[in-house]
Design an enzyme around this catalytic site. Structure first.
Site, PDB file in Angstrom:
ATOM      1  N   ASP A 140     -60.017 -50.284 -76.038  1.00  0.00           N
ATOM      2  CA  ASP A 140     -60.222 -50.865 -74.702  1.00  0.00           C
ATOM      3  C   ASP A 140     -60.736 -49.816 -73.720  1.00  0.00           C
ATOM      4  O   ASP A 140     -61.606 -50.104 -72.892  1.00  0.00           O
ATOM      5  CB  ASP A 140     -58.908 -51.468 -74.181  1.00  0.00           C
ATOM      6  CG  ASP A 140     -58.596 -52.801 -74.838  1.00  0.00           C
ATOM      7  OD1 ASP A 140     -59.533 -53.437 -75.358  1.00  0.00           O
ATOM      8  OD2 ASP A 140     -57.419 -53.194 -74.827  1.00  0.00           O
ATOM      9  N   ARG A 177     -55.086 -54.175 -85.530  1.00  0.00           N
ATOM     10  CA  ARG A 177     -53.647 -54.394 -85.748  1.00  0.00           C
ATOM     11  C   ARG A 177     -53.270 -55.764 -85.231  1.00  0.00           C
ATOM     12  O   ARG A 177     -53.530 -56.079 -84.066  1.00  0.00           O
ATOM     13  CB  ARG A 177     -52.832 -53.348 -84.985  1.00  0.00           C
ATOM     14  CG  ARG A 177     -52.990 -51.970 -85.502  1.00  0.00           C
ATOM     15  CD  ARG A 177     -51.878 -51.081 -85.037  1.00  0.00           C
ATOM     16  NE  ARG A 177     -51.540 -51.182 -83.617  1.00  0.00           N
ATOM     17  CZ  ARG A 177     -50.627 -50.431 -83.027  1.00  0.00           C
ATOM     18  NH1 ARG A 177     -49.961 -49.541 -83.737  1.00  0.00           N
ATOM     19  NH2 ARG A 177     -50.375 -50.551 -81.756  1.00  0.00           N
ATOM     20  N   THR A 232     -47.371 -58.689 -85.982  1.00  0.00           N
ATOM     21  CA  THR A 232     -46.789 -57.999 -87.148  1.00  0.00           C
ATOM     22  C   THR A 232     -47.052 -56.496 -87.115  1.00  0.00           C
ATOM     23  O   THR A 232     -46.396 -55.750 -87.844  1.00  0.00           O
ATOM     24  CB  THR A 232     -47.408 -58.544 -88.447  1.00  0.00           C
ATOM     25  OG1 THR A 232     -48.814 -58.209 -88.442  1.00  0.00           O
ATOM     26  CG2 THR A 232     -47.258 -60.050 -88.544  1.00  0.00           C
ATOM     27  N   ASP A 269     -54.682 -47.844 -75.095  1.00  0.00           N
ATOM     28  CA  ASP A 269     -55.470 -48.498 -76.141  1.00  0.00           C
ATOM     29  C   ASP A 269     -56.859 -47.864 -76.196  1.00  0.00           C
ATOM     30  O   ASP A 269     -57.675 -48.040 -75.282  1.00  0.00           O
ATOM     31  CB  ASP A 269     -55.576 -50.003 -75.850  1.00  0.00           C
ATOM     32  CG  ASP A 269     -56.225 -50.747 -76.998  1.00  0.00           C
ATOM     33  OD1 ASP A 269     -57.356 -50.385 -77.386  1.00  0.00           O
ATOM     34  OD2 ASP A 269     -55.606 -51.681 -77.537  1.00  0.00           O
TER      35      ASP A 269
HETATM   36  C1  PRP Z   1     -56.302 -48.871 -82.872  1.00  0.00           C
HETATM   37  C2  PRP Z   1     -56.814 -47.527 -83.323  1.00  0.00           C
HETATM   38  C3  PRP Z   1     -56.494 -47.524 -84.781  1.00  0.00           C
HETATM   39  C4  PRP Z   1     -55.205 -48.298 -84.837  1.00  0.00           C
HETATM   40  C5  PRP Z   1     -54.073 -47.330 -85.014  1.00  0.00           C
HETATM   41  O1  PRP Z   1     -57.171 -49.880 -83.203  1.00  0.00           O
HETATM   42  O2  PRP Z   1     -58.174 -47.324 -83.039  1.00  0.00           O
HETATM   43  O3  PRP Z   1     -57.487 -48.136 -85.597  1.00  0.00           O
HETATM   44  O4  PRP Z   1     -55.068 -48.966 -83.573  1.00  0.00           O
HETATM   45  O5  PRP Z   1     -52.879 -47.987 -85.187  1.00  0.00           O
HETATM   46  P1  PRP Z   1     -52.039 -47.924 -86.534  1.00  0.00           P
HETATM   47  O6  PRP Z   1     -52.022 -46.487 -86.965  1.00  0.00           O
HETATM   48  O7  PRP Z   1     -50.696 -48.426 -86.128  1.00  0.00           O
HETATM   49  O8  PRP Z   1     -52.701 -48.808 -87.555  1.00  0.00           O
HETATM   50  P2  PRP Z   1     -56.876 -51.410 -82.789  1.00  0.00           P
HETATM   51  O9  PRP Z   1     -56.046 -52.071 -83.829  1.00  0.00           O
HETATM   52  O10 PRP Z   1     -56.344 -51.455 -81.385  1.00  0.00           O
HETATM   53  O11 PRP Z   1     -58.299 -52.089 -82.897  1.00  0.00           O
HETATM   54  P3  PRP Z   1     -59.581 -51.887 -81.938  1.00  0.00           P
HETATM   55  O12 PRP Z   1     -60.103 -50.468 -82.173  1.00  0.00           O
HETATM   56  O13 PRP Z   1     -60.541 -52.903 -82.415  1.00  0.00           O
HETATM   57  O14 PRP Z   1     -59.139 -52.075 -80.504  1.00  0.00           O
HETATM   58  N1  URA Z   2     -53.799 -47.959 -81.008  1.00  0.00           N
HETATM   59  C1  URA Z   2     -54.194 -47.444 -79.832  1.00  0.00           C
HETATM   60  O1  URA Z   2     -55.339 -47.652 -79.407  1.00  0.00           O
HETATM   61  N2  URA Z   2     -53.319 -46.710 -79.117  1.00  0.00           N
HETATM   62  C2  URA Z   2     -52.078 -46.465 -79.557  1.00  0.00           C
HETATM   63  O2  URA Z   2     -51.313 -45.756 -78.857  1.00  0.00           O
HETATM   64  C3  URA Z   2     -51.670 -47.002 -80.793  1.00  0.00           C
HETATM   65  C4  URA Z   2     -52.565 -47.734 -81.500  1.00  0.00           C
END
Ligand code: PRP
Ligand code: URA
Length: 208
Positions: free
Chosen positions: A202, A103, A107, A199
């Site tokens: 993380d 994400r 945005t 997160d």
């Molecule tokens: C997190 C999670 C999803 C997304 C959900 O990933 O694992 O993929 O956010 O959010 P959304 O429903 O609003 O799209 P992130 O974008 O943090 O990426 P990462 O797993 O690489 O940390």
């Molecule tokens: N992605 C995450 O990892 N946690 C949240 O709560 C939302 C998006």
């Protein structure tokens, strides 16, 4: 809103442990794997069976075995990776695809950076896995990619869903059933799930 919340005391207990901010990445990974295995049992409940003739040590008989499409598992990187091994414990012959998207912090829109799917993915039932369904943008985009490759039978499995994400994914892909271990209250101003677990990527990989 169409959502399957998988209610089971073991799953609920383990989700609560994952929510705890003091749970370390090692335990977080282990819990996510265990929950994914337990959820996969429910997500695969409607797989079709076919009659097969087998011979037991006693006599020949007609019994049942899986008779439908083979399974594909597609984690959304990064955090979806933490759910693959649990599903594989139940469906060891599944093939794995990967879709990378993150994400954009400004945005909040998903940005795709990787997509590699099995060549025969269109012949498979695909289970898309990602622990968090927040706005639903990442899941919708991943499922768009998978559908463009000809896949017609898709399920989405997450750990924690926000109502906003469920509605968005229902709207974008009404044919895709959603399975979650918990349906939370809402999103906060940064589109994080409340109460959620923070997160997921993380916490899984210890990157913060
Ligand atoms: C997190 C999670 C999803 C997304 C959900 O990933 O694992 O993929 O956010 O959010 P959304 O429903 O609003 O799209 P992130 O974008 O943090 O990426 P990462 O797993 O690489 O940390
Ligand atoms: N992605 C995450 O990892 N946690 C949240 O709560 C939302 C998006």
């Amino acid at each position: 809103m169409h959502i399957n919340v998988i209610n089971h005391p073991l799953i609920t207990h383990k989700v609560s442990m994952m929510r705890d901010k003091n749970t370390n990445p090692k335990d977080f990974r282990q819990l996510l794997k265990e929950i994914s295995l337990l959820m996969a049992y429910e997500v695969t409940r409607d797989l079709p069976l076919k009659d097969v003739e087998i011979e037991t040590p006693i006599q020949k008989c007609v019994s049942k075995m899986l008779g439908g499409r083979s399974i594909g598992i597609v984690p959304i990187l990064r955090a979806g990776l933490g759910m693959v091994d649990g599903v594989l414990e139940l469906v060891p012959s599944a093939k794995i695809g990967h879709i990378g998207c993150y994400r954009d912090p400004e945005t909040l829109q998903p940005v795709e950076y990787y997509c590699k799917l099995p060549v025969d993915v269109d012949q498979r039932t695909v289970i898309v896995v990602d622990p968090m369904l927040a706005t639903g943008g990442s899941a919708s985009m991943a499922i768009d990619f998978i559908k463009k490759r000809g896949v017609t039978d898709i399920k989405f499995m997450c750990l924690i869903a926000a109502p906003e994400g469920v509605c968005a994914l229902n709207k974008a892909h009404p044919d895709v059933p959603i399975y979650t271990a918990a349906l939370d209250e809402k999103l906060n101003d940064h589109a994080y799930i409340v109460p959620g677990l923070g997160d997921a990527g993380d916490r899984l990989f210890g990157t913060k």
